[in-house]
Design an enzyme around this catalytic site. Sequence first.
Site, PDB file in Angstrom:
ATOM      1  N   HIS A  99       0.698  -1.313  -0.050  1.00  0.00           N
ATOM      2  CA  HIS A  99       0.175   0.071   0.216  1.00  0.00           C
ATOM      3  C   HIS A  99       0.845   1.114   0.084  1.00  0.00           C
ATOM      4  CE1 HIS A  99       0.782  -1.384   3.964  1.00  0.00           C
ATOM      5  NE2 HIS A  99       1.039   0.017   4.320  1.00  0.00           N
ATOM      6  N   HIS A 101       0.898   5.207   1.259  1.00  0.00           N
ATOM      7  CA  HIS A 101       0.233   6.356   1.870  1.00  0.00           C
ATOM      8  C   HIS A 101       0.425   7.769   1.131  1.00  0.00           C
ATOM      9  CE1 HIS A 101       0.896   3.748   5.818  1.00  0.00           C
ATOM     10  NE2 HIS A 101       1.756   3.069   5.313  1.00  0.00           N
TER      11      HIS A 101
HETATM   12  P1  5GP Z   1       2.199   0.334   7.351  1.00  0.00           P
HETATM   13  O1  5GP Z   1       2.766   0.318   8.552  1.00  0.00           O
HETATM   14  O2  5GP Z   1       2.126  -1.246   6.907  1.00  0.00           O
HETATM   15  O3  5GP Z   1       3.153   1.020   6.102  1.00  0.00           O
HETATM   16  O4  5GP Z   1       0.805   0.852   7.016  1.00  0.00           O
HETATM   17  C1  5GP Z   1      -0.425   0.128   7.528  1.00  0.00           C
HETATM   18  C2  5GP Z   1      -1.465   1.268   7.564  1.00  0.00           C
HETATM   19  O5  5GP Z   1      -2.731   0.648   7.661  1.00  0.00           O
HETATM   20  C3  5GP Z   1      -1.343   2.051   9.031  1.00  0.00           C
HETATM   21  O6  5GP Z   1      -1.094   3.499   8.818  1.00  0.00           O
HETATM   22  C4  5GP Z   1      -2.694   1.631   9.777  1.00  0.00           C
HETATM   23  O7  5GP Z   1      -3.067   2.846  10.704  1.00  0.00           O
HETATM   24  C5  5GP Z   1      -3.566   1.130   8.620  1.00  0.00           C
HETATM   25  N1  5GP Z   1      -4.587   0.436   8.902  1.00  0.00           N
HETATM   26  C6  5GP Z   1      -4.300  -0.682   9.771  1.00  0.00           C
HETATM   27  N2  5GP Z   1      -5.340  -1.440   9.917  1.00  0.00           N
HETATM   28  C7  5GP Z   1      -6.303  -0.766   9.191  1.00  0.00           C
HETATM   29  C8  5GP Z   1      -7.852  -0.884   9.224  1.00  0.00           C
HETATM   30  O8  5GP Z   1      -8.612  -1.658   9.352  1.00  0.00           O
HETATM   31  N3  5GP Z   1      -8.555   0.205   8.253  1.00  0.00           N
HETATM   32  C9  5GP Z   1      -7.861   1.197   7.810  1.00  0.00           C
HETATM   33  N4  5GP Z   1      -8.599   2.164   7.142  1.00  0.00           N
HETATM   34  N5  5GP Z   1      -6.562   1.405   8.037  1.00  0.00           N
HETATM   35  C10 5GP Z   1      -5.633   0.359   8.897  1.00  0.00           C
END
Ligand code: 5GP
Length: 113
Positions: A99, A101
């Site tokens: 993903h 951001h």
């Molecule tokens: P990463 O740390 O893997 O780069 O980002 C994961 C992102 O997913 C985090 O910013 C976290 O807040 C978001 N996230 C995790 N679980 C959920 C969810 O159930 N719904 C939404 N909308 N975002 C989520």
Amino acid sequence: MSETIFSRIIRKEIPADFLYEDEHCVAIRDLNPQAPVHILVIPRKLIPQLSKQKVEDKEILGHILSVIPLVAEQEGIGGEYRLVMNDGVKAGQTVFHLHFHILGGRLLQWPPG
Ligand code: 5GP
């Protein structure tokens, strides 16, 4: 390759605030926003992380890079945002479904943590 919460969100089995959808990707609001605008752009296909992409994923990844500025524009931060993609645990990745951001709506500091 195991599914994450994002597969369930994409299938609409659990709720999320969808901002954009097409055949290759979706954009949702992050549950725990780190900026006034914090959007996740997620491929429908489960690619666990950027470094695990397959040759055939090239079209999806290119497509997502073209969608990101459109979503940013739609959400009022066109041309003024940071794109973050955490690849791996040491980079801060917590959900192993690729993903991007999109962060904006405030002045962002550099370097990141
Ligand atoms: P990463 O740390 O893997 O780069 O980002 C994961 C992102 O997913 C985090 O910013 C976290 O807040 C978001 N996230 C995790 N679980 C959920 C969810 O159930 N719904 C939404 N909308 N975002 C989520």
